[in-house]
Each structure stands twice: as structure tokens, then as C-alpha cells.
Design an enzyme around this catalytic site. Structure first.
Site, PDB file in Angstrom:
ATOM      1  N   LYS A 200      41.133   9.885  40.734  1.00  0.00           N
ATOM      2  CA  LYS A 200      41.826   9.953  42.034  1.00  0.00           C
ATOM      3  C   LYS A 200      42.264   8.519  42.329  1.00  0.00           C
ATOM      4  O   LYS A 200      41.492   7.710  42.804  1.00  0.00           O
ATOM      5  CB  LYS A 200      40.862  10.458  43.118  1.00  0.00           C
ATOM      6  CG  LYS A 200      41.490  11.085  44.338  1.00  0.00           C
ATOM      7  CD  LYS A 200      42.305  10.208  45.237  1.00  0.00           C
ATOM      8  CE  LYS A 200      41.629   9.135  46.020  1.00  0.00           C
ATOM      9  NZ  LYS A 200      42.646   8.251  46.674  1.00  0.00           N
ATOM     10  N   GLY A 253      36.868  -0.378  44.980  1.00  0.00           N
ATOM     11  CA  GLY A 253      37.451  -0.337  46.315  1.00  0.00           C
ATOM     12  C   GLY A 253      36.626  -1.182  47.266  1.00  0.00           C
ATOM     13  O   GLY A 253      35.874  -2.076  46.840  1.00  0.00           O
ATOM     14  N   SER A 254      36.731  -0.894  48.542  1.00  0.00           N
ATOM     15  CA  SER A 254      36.085  -1.733  49.544  1.00  0.00           C
ATOM     16  C   SER A 254      34.583  -1.445  49.632  1.00  0.00           C
ATOM     17  O   SER A 254      34.122  -0.353  49.290  1.00  0.00           O
ATOM     18  CB  SER A 254      36.732  -1.494  50.913  1.00  0.00           C
ATOM     19  OG  SER A 254      36.494  -0.159  51.299  1.00  0.00           O
ATOM     20  N   THR A 255      33.851  -2.417  50.106  1.00  0.00           N
ATOM     21  CA  THR A 255      32.405  -2.259  50.280  1.00  0.00           C
ATOM     22  C   THR A 255      32.121  -1.139  51.288  1.00  0.00           C
ATOM     23  O   THR A 255      31.185  -0.349  51.114  1.00  0.00           O
ATOM     24  CB  THR A 255      31.789  -3.604  50.724  1.00  0.00           C
ATOM     25  OG1 THR A 255      32.021  -4.552  49.668  1.00  0.00           O
ATOM     26  CG2 THR A 255      30.295  -3.488  50.987  1.00  0.00           C
ATOM     27  N   GLY A 258      32.551   2.135  49.503  1.00  0.00           N
ATOM     28  CA  GLY A 258      31.480   2.261  48.504  1.00  0.00           C
ATOM     29  C   GLY A 258      30.160   2.667  49.138  1.00  0.00           C
ATOM     30  O   GLY A 258      29.409   3.496  48.600  1.00  0.00           O
ATOM     31  N   GLU A 276      32.571  -1.280  42.037  1.00  0.00           N
ATOM     32  CA  GLU A 276      33.226  -2.601  42.037  1.00  0.00           C
ATOM     33  C   GLU A 276      33.799  -2.777  43.431  1.00  0.00           C
ATOM     34  O   GLU A 276      34.777  -2.105  43.781  1.00  0.00           O
ATOM     35  CB  GLU A 276      34.378  -2.632  41.029  1.00  0.00           C
ATOM     36  CG  GLU A 276      33.952  -2.522  39.592  1.00  0.00           C
ATOM     37  CD  GLU A 276      33.435  -3.831  39.047  1.00  0.00           C
ATOM     38  OE1 GLU A 276      32.781  -3.804  38.013  1.00  0.00           O
ATOM     39  OE2 GLU A 276      33.695  -4.873  39.672  1.00  0.00           O
ATOM     40  N   CYS A 310      40.347  -8.937  44.397  1.00  0.00           N
ATOM     41  CA  CYS A 310      38.972  -8.802  44.881  1.00  0.00           C
ATOM     42  C   CYS A 310      38.185 -10.101  44.728  1.00  0.00           C
ATOM     43  O   CYS A 310      37.290 -10.372  45.504  1.00  0.00           O
ATOM     44  CB  CYS A 310      38.274  -7.673  44.138  1.00  0.00           C
ATOM     45  SG  CYS A 310      38.560  -7.741  42.378  1.00  0.00           S
ATOM     46  N   GLU A 407      36.364 -10.277  54.042  1.00  0.00           N
ATOM     47  CA  GLU A 407      37.430 -10.183  53.047  1.00  0.00           C
ATOM     48  C   GLU A 407      38.742  -9.844  53.755  1.00  0.00           C
ATOM     49  O   GLU A 407      38.818  -8.856  54.494  1.00  0.00           O
ATOM     50  CB  GLU A 407      37.100  -9.086  52.037  1.00  0.00           C
ATOM     51  CG  GLU A 407      38.146  -8.959  50.970  1.00  0.00           C
ATOM     52  CD  GLU A 407      37.800  -7.893  49.933  1.00  0.00           C
ATOM     53  OE1 GLU A 407      37.477  -6.768  50.330  1.00  0.00           O
ATOM     54  OE2 GLU A 407      37.848  -8.213  48.735  1.00  0.00           O
TER      55      GLU A 407
HETATM   56  P1  NDP Z   1      39.373   1.534  49.755  1.00  0.00           P
HETATM   57  O1  NDP Z   1      37.903   1.419  49.655  1.00  0.00           O
HETATM   58  O2  NDP Z   1      39.968   1.795  51.084  1.00  0.00           O
HETATM   59  O3  NDP Z   1      39.919   2.671  48.788  1.00  0.00           O
HETATM   60  C1  NDP Z   1      39.590   2.707  47.418  1.00  0.00           C
HETATM   61  C2  NDP Z   1      39.769   4.133  46.925  1.00  0.00           C
HETATM   62  O4  NDP Z   1      38.786   4.964  47.542  1.00  0.00           O
HETATM   63  C3  NDP Z   1      41.118   4.746  47.282  1.00  0.00           C
HETATM   64  O5  NDP Z   1      41.557   5.573  46.226  1.00  0.00           O
HETATM   65  C4  NDP Z   1      40.778   5.554  48.514  1.00  0.00           C
HETATM   66  O6  NDP Z   1      41.693   6.592  48.799  1.00  0.00           O
HETATM   67  C5  NDP Z   1      39.418   6.093  48.137  1.00  0.00           C
HETATM   68  N1  NDP Z   1      38.621   6.574  49.258  1.00  0.00           N
HETATM   69  C6  NDP Z   1      38.705   6.229  50.570  1.00  0.00           C
HETATM   70  N2  NDP Z   1      37.800   6.920  51.306  1.00  0.00           N
HETATM   71  C7  NDP Z   1      37.117   7.710  50.437  1.00  0.00           C
HETATM   72  C8  NDP Z   1      36.057   8.655  50.569  1.00  0.00           C
HETATM   73  N3  NDP Z   1      35.505   8.929  51.760  1.00  0.00           N
HETATM   74  N4  NDP Z   1      35.601   9.274  49.466  1.00  0.00           N
HETATM   75  C9  NDP Z   1      36.139   9.014  48.260  1.00  0.00           C
HETATM   76  N5  NDP Z   1      37.172   8.153  48.078  1.00  0.00           N
HETATM   77  C10 NDP Z   1      37.645   7.492  49.141  1.00  0.00           C
HETATM   78  O7  NDP Z   1      39.977   0.204  49.127  1.00  0.00           O
HETATM   79  P2  NDP Z   1      41.505  -0.217  49.019  1.00  0.00           P
HETATM   80  O8  NDP Z   1      42.284   0.822  48.283  1.00  0.00           O
HETATM   81  O9  NDP Z   1      41.967  -0.645  50.361  1.00  0.00           O
HETATM   82  O10 NDP Z   1      41.389  -1.473  48.032  1.00  0.00           O
HETATM   83  C11 NDP Z   1      41.028  -2.733  48.470  1.00  0.00           C
HETATM   84  C12 NDP Z   1      39.547  -2.984  48.253  1.00  0.00           C
HETATM   85  O11 NDP Z   1      39.219  -2.821  46.880  1.00  0.00           O
HETATM   86  C13 NDP Z   1      39.152  -4.389  48.598  1.00  0.00           C
HETATM   87  O12 NDP Z   1      37.974  -4.401  49.343  1.00  0.00           O
HETATM   88  C14 NDP Z   1      38.882  -5.031  47.241  1.00  0.00           C
HETATM   89  O13 NDP Z   1      37.993  -6.090  47.257  1.00  0.00           O
HETATM   90  C15 NDP Z   1      38.385  -3.888  46.453  1.00  0.00           C
HETATM   91  N6  NDP Z   1      38.576  -4.158  45.038  1.00  0.00           N
HETATM   92  C16 NDP Z   1      37.489  -4.510  44.293  1.00  0.00           C
HETATM   93  C17 NDP Z   1      37.639  -4.858  42.974  1.00  0.00           C
HETATM   94  C18 NDP Z   1      36.453  -5.219  42.146  1.00  0.00           C
HETATM   95  O14 NDP Z   1      36.564  -5.208  40.931  1.00  0.00           O
HETATM   96  N7  NDP Z   1      35.317  -5.535  42.723  1.00  0.00           N
HETATM   97  C19 NDP Z   1      38.952  -4.866  42.333  1.00  0.00           C
HETATM   98  C20 NDP Z   1      40.014  -4.465  43.211  1.00  0.00           C
HETATM   99  C21 NDP Z   1      39.814  -4.121  44.524  1.00  0.00           C
HETATM  100  P3  NDP Z   1      42.767   6.326  49.993  1.00  0.00           P
HETATM  101  O15 NDP Z   1      43.717   5.333  49.404  1.00  0.00           O
HETATM  102  O16 NDP Z   1      43.360   7.639  50.275  1.00  0.00           O
HETATM  103  O17 NDP Z   1      41.998   5.779  51.162  1.00  0.00           O
END
Ligand code: NDP
Length: 504
Positions: A200, A253-255, A258, A276, A310, A407
Site C-alpha cells: 500500500k 513513515g512517520s513515528t 508507526g 522505519e 528522513c 521533524e
Molecule cells: P505517514 O506516516 O503519514 O504515512 C506513511 C504511510 O502510512 C502512507 O502510505 C500512509 O497512507 C500510511 N498510513 C497512514 N495512516 C495509516 C494507518 N492508520 N494504518 C496504516 N497505514 C497508514 O508518513 P508520510 O507519508 O507523511 O511520510 C513522511 C514520514 O515518513 C516522515 O516522518 C519521515 O521521516 C518518514 N520516513 C522515514 C524513513 C526512514 O527510513 N526512517 C524514510 C522516509 C520517510 P496515507 O498516505 O493515505 O496517509
């Protein structure tokens, strides 16, 4: 000051792909969403719609998981000779390389980043991860282990371990490196180990991974092994996380997301999880550093990929003696950056990915100003169309300000001074995160002292943003669980089975 070059609306080598309908990949076929719904994706430089994509939901996730389950439980992928899996993944890496220009344009149009950056970073790094993981496919092995007879006195055992794939893996990924993270960091290792996947991706950037799905079928990946369901996190993403037939989740994604995901996993089938997450990385310049290299490198560490990285080094610490010189140099670097459409070869920095991200970043810039920090450069929107933000540096900050603690995920950093090595290490570690860190010095003892003392998953010395397929990447503290890339990522997608055979 930064100029926003005239915005281009050309689609270049991505034109034919963008003109198609974009559907979900389930069981080796491209299908519409069960609901028939679609969503639009925008070019963030022009704010114009560039494509319409099927919007998956819970029913589509259920269909994709069923296909992945069938492909894992009864299909050829986990059972085929590792050399055959290696050949298919190697071919997929080759196809990514061969289609680099088109993929780079798709990425640039959907995400905003410069084509010239995607062409040398996102796309070749993705191909390289497939080549690296293809080789790993042949290294899944076990050990014969000498055992005692404590359990059954006098017994002799032939005891051994064997590494096996985890099963059906659900992957959830963000929009900042749409193809590299989804395909390269997450999917390549899972596939090499023999798992089947349901991805996804972020619905903000759905296109490059859809083109990747076409290339995967062309490479010979069997039906059901790779399933791609575009959709919203709260709907499709949440269903994947709670699904009882999914054995592992790989999340980037975001903390905040997560943390929520872990709660959902705890209430479902306790599937394995790799996370991550976010970062707020320190970048430290000592007075003995090669300052020209340090200034250029630290600026790149902040502004690369519009700051949507990130591990961006957004907390800059500069030794007293060179503070004024470094601040002046950083201001020059920020001013030199040309903003514009990613498709323009003169563009150094594109727009932020979306209105949402633009609003988030600008709210931090406003908070920095109202908290009393000084804007050394930037601090405003650039142009009047598209989600462009000026490269921004704040000085005169204190450790409690949100621009220092949280962040931002945009081209915004803070610069502070230090005079004592132990004090700067303490301040660098004064964060909930632990993803990356930078050190600029020509003193070997300082290098090793600080590299050891910093609590972060990656430490860059006299460089920044170096990512090799063979090196692990991941976070200490609240930046995540586990590692992507490298041998560790491959192992994260395996289970170890212990087998006792009684011989007497
Ligand atoms: P988000 O956490 O908002 O989203 C990440 C993914 O999770 C998206 O596909 C999102 O879908 C999905 N998602 C959101 N809510 C849920 C849920 N309740 N259940 C399951 N999936 C869900 O992050 P961003 O897309 O805004 O990305 C930026 C973040 O990613 C930053 O915090 C960054 O630091 C982190 N990141 C970390 C990396 C690492 O390697 N540590 C690398 C790159 C980014 P939707 O888009 O529909 O919300």
C-alpha cells in the site's frame, strides 16, 4: 535570492504512461477498485492533475492478501530454486535501469523532485537494490548445531537450523522516495527471501510504483507475488495492518503512524513488524574541518530532496571559532539553490510534495519566528504557484523550540554554536529520534569519539546522504525497529526454524 524558474508542463518520456488508466495489481492482473472509485494525483509544481488512479479499499486489500496467500502457500515463488528467483530479480533490476529516464520523469512529475536527481539517485539505487538482493536470494542457509543430551540422556541428534521466508508481507510506504523506498528498501529484500507481498504505497505519489508493477510482470514475477493496492492509510492501510492472513508488516513513515500501527498489530495476530520512522538528525562541524566541503555537504544534507528526507541533518552545530564563517557560507549555499519544476534541467530544488506538506512546513516556519528564532535566510513561500518553500535557516534558537525538536520534513534547519565536544554530543543526543548524524572534522580521534557517542543508526563522517545497498539503514530510539537495506534487511524477512532429528 532563489528564483522560481517558469513552470513547465511537459511530460517528456512519461507522456505515454501518464495517458493510461492506472489500476491496482492483484494476482498478476491490472484491475479496477472493487468500489469503482478513483482519485487524482497532482504535479506539485503546477497544482494540475496529471493522472487518475483506481482507489483501493478494504475489499481490494482482502483480494490482494488472498492472492499473496495463495502464491505463498501453493505457488512457485517460495519453492523455486534460489538461482531462478535470483535471475528474475536481477532482470527486474535490469529493467528498472533500462527504463531509468521514464521512471525519473514519472517520479519528478508526481513528487516534484528534479528529474536530474531521480536519474542519479532514486532510480539507479532502486535497480542496485534489486541486483544486491538478487544475489542475497542464494545465500539463505542454515547451520548444523552441536547439541547435548540434557533433554534425553544418551540421545544423539542431528540438529540444524534453516532460514525460511516469513510468508505474506504487507508493505506501507511514504511519498518522499516513492519508488526507492517501496520497491528498493522494502520489497527487494522481502522478495529475495521468498516472501509474497501486498504493497500500500502513499496515495500522494502512486505512479512510479505502478510502472514498476508493469516491469515486474515483464521480468517474470509470478502472479500474486507482488500485489499493489493504492489507497488511503486509514482505510486500505489499516486493513492491511490488521489482516489476520498477513505475517509481517514493513512500514516506512512517520513515528506517529508507526505508533498507531503497533497498537493495531497488538490487537490482531501479532504479526512481525519492521518500522522505519522519522528523524531529527544532528550535523556537527568542528573548526578543524575542511570548511568549504563541510558547508556544501551540510547544506546538501538539509536541502537535498526539498528537505523531505528522513535523515536530513537539520540540527546543525558549529564550533564557536568558525560559527560566523559557516553561517555566512550556509546562507550563500541556500541562496544559490534554483527552485522550479523538476523537469527543468536548471532546477536544483522542486516544490514540496503536496498542499498538506506545504502547510505543515510553513506552520513550523511561522512557529520558529513567533518563538523568537532569527531567520538567517529564506522563511517564506517562493513564487505564487506550486508548493515551493525557500531554503530556510534559523539561528538564535533554543532547544525547546519546535523547530529544534520536531521533524519538519522540508527545507528548514537550525544552526547553533558549541565550544565543547562533550557538550555537543549531549545536545546532539538530546532528541527522541536516532536515525542519522553527521560529523565534519579532520581529526581521527574526534571522528571515532563522536561516532561512538552518537545514538543513531547511521553516522556520516565528512559526507552526508550516502546510501549503499549493502549497508543497513534504520533507527535508534523512536526512529524505528529493525533495518532496511543490507544483509540485515534480507534477514528481517526470514524466520529461523530449528530441527532436531534423533539418531538413536
Ligand atoms: P505517514 O506516516 O503519514 O504515512 C506513511 C504511510 O502510512 C502512507 O502510505 C500512509 O497512507 C500510511 N498510513 C497512514 N495512516 C495509516 C494507518 N492508520 N494504518 C496504516 N497505514 C497508514 O508518513 P508520510 O507519508 O507523511 O511520510 C513522511 C514520514 O515518513 C516522515 O516522518 C519521515 O521521516 C518518514 N520516513 C522515514 C524513513 C526512514 O527510513 N526512517 C524514510 C522516509 C520517510 P496515507 O498516505 O493515505 O496517509
Amino acid at each position: 535570492m532563489n528564483v522560481v524558474t517558469p513552470l513547465t508542463t511537459t511530460f517528456g518520456p512519461a507522456e505515454a504512461f501518464l495517458g493510461k488508466g492506472h489500476r491496482l495489481l492483484i494476482d498478476g492482473k491490472w484491475v479496477e477498485a472493487e468500489s469503482g472509485e478513483v482519485f487524482e494525483t497532482l504535479n506539485p509544481a503546477t497544482e494540475q492533475v496529471i493522472a487518475t488512479v483506481a482507489l483501493g479499499g478494504t475489499a481490494d486489500i482482502d483480494a490482494a492478501v488472498a492472492a499473496a496467500r495463495k502464491a505463498f502457500d501453493a505457488g512457485p515463488w517460495p519453492r523455486m530454486m534460489p538461482a531462478e528467483r535470483q535471475r528474475i530479480l536481477q532482470k527486474l533490476g535490469d529493467l528498472i535501469e533500462e527504463n531509468c529516464e521514464e521512471l525519473a520523469w514519472i517520479e519528478s512529475l508526481d513528487n516534484g523532485k528534479p528529474v536530474k536527481v531521480a536519474e542519479v539517485a532514486d532510480i539507479p539505487l532502486t535497480a542496485d537494490l534489486f541486483h544486491y538482493m538478487a544475489a542475497q536470494a542464494r545465500t539463505r542457509e542454515g547451520h548444523v548445531v552441536p547439541t547435548s543430551d540434557f533433554a534425553i540422556p544418551g540421545a544423539e541428534f542431528h540438529a540444524y537450523t534453516v532460514d525460511e521466508p516469513v510468508g505474506v508481507v504487507g508493505l506501507i510506504t511514504p511519498w518522499n522516495y516513492p519508488l526507492l523506498i517501496a520497491a528498493g528498501w522494502q520489497m527487494a529484500g522481502a522478495l529475495a527471501a521468498g516472501n509474497t507481498v501486498v504493497l500500500k504505497p502513499s496515495e500522494v505519489t502512486p505512479l512510479s510504483i505502478t510502472r514498476f508493477g508493469e516491469l515486474a510482470l515483464e521480468a517474470g514475477v509470478p502472479p500474486g507475488v507482488i500485489n499493489i493496492v493504492q489507497g488511503y492509510g486509514a482505510d486500505a492501510g489499516a486493513r492491511l495492518v490488521e489482516h489476520p492472513q498477513v505475517d509481517k508488516i514493513g512500514f516506512t513513515g512517520s513515528t506517529r503512524t508507526g505508533r498507531g500501527l503497533l497498537k493495531a498489530v497488538a490487537d490482531s495476530n501479532l504479526k512481525k513488524v519492521t518500522l522505519e520512522l522519522g528523524g531529527k538528525s544532528p550535523d556537527i562541524i568542528f573548526a578543524d574541518a575542511d570548511l568549504d566541503a563541510a558547508i556544501a555537504g551540510v547544506a546538501m544534507g538539509v536541502f537535498f530532496n526539498q528537505g523531505e528526507c528522513c535523515c536530513a541533518g537539520t540540527r546543525i552545530y558549529v564550533e564557536d571559532k568558525v560559527y560566523d564563517q559557516v553561517v555566512a557560507g550556509m546562507i550563500d549555499e541556500a541562496r544559490k539553490i534554483r527552485l522550479g519544476s523538476g523537469q527543468d534541467p536548471d532546477t536544483d530544488m522542486g516544490p514540496l510534495v503536496s498542499q498538506n506538506q506545504f502547510d505543515t512546513v510553513m506552520s513550523y516556519v511561522d512557529a520558529g519566528k513567533s518563538d523568537g528564532a532569527k531567520v538567517a535566510v529564506g522563511g517564506a513561500r517562493a513564487g505564487d504557484k506550486g508548493y515551493f518553500v525557500q531554503p530556510t535557516l534559523f539561528t538564535e534558537v533554543n532547544p525547546n523550540m519546535s523547530i529544534v525538536r520536531e521533524e519538519i520534513f522540508g527545507p528548514v534547519a537550525t544552526i547553533e554554536r558549541f565550544s565543547d565536544i562533550n557538550d555537543v554530543v549531549r545536545r546532539a543526543n538530546d532528541t527522541d529520534y536516532g536515525l542519522g548524524a553527521g560529523i565534519w572534522t579532520t581529526d581521527a580521534r574526534k571522528t571515532h569519539h563522536v561516532a561512538k557517542a552518537i545514538r543513531a543508526g547511521t553516522v556520516f563522517v565528512n559526507c552526508y546522504n550516502v546510501f549503499d545497498a549493502a549497508m543497513p539503514f534504520g533507527g535508534y530510539k523512536q526512529s524505528g525497529w529493525g533495518r532496511n537495506r543490507g544483509r540485515q534487511a534480507f534477514e528481517a524477512f526470514t524466520e529461523t526454524k530449528a530441527v532436531y532429528v534423533k539418531l538413536n
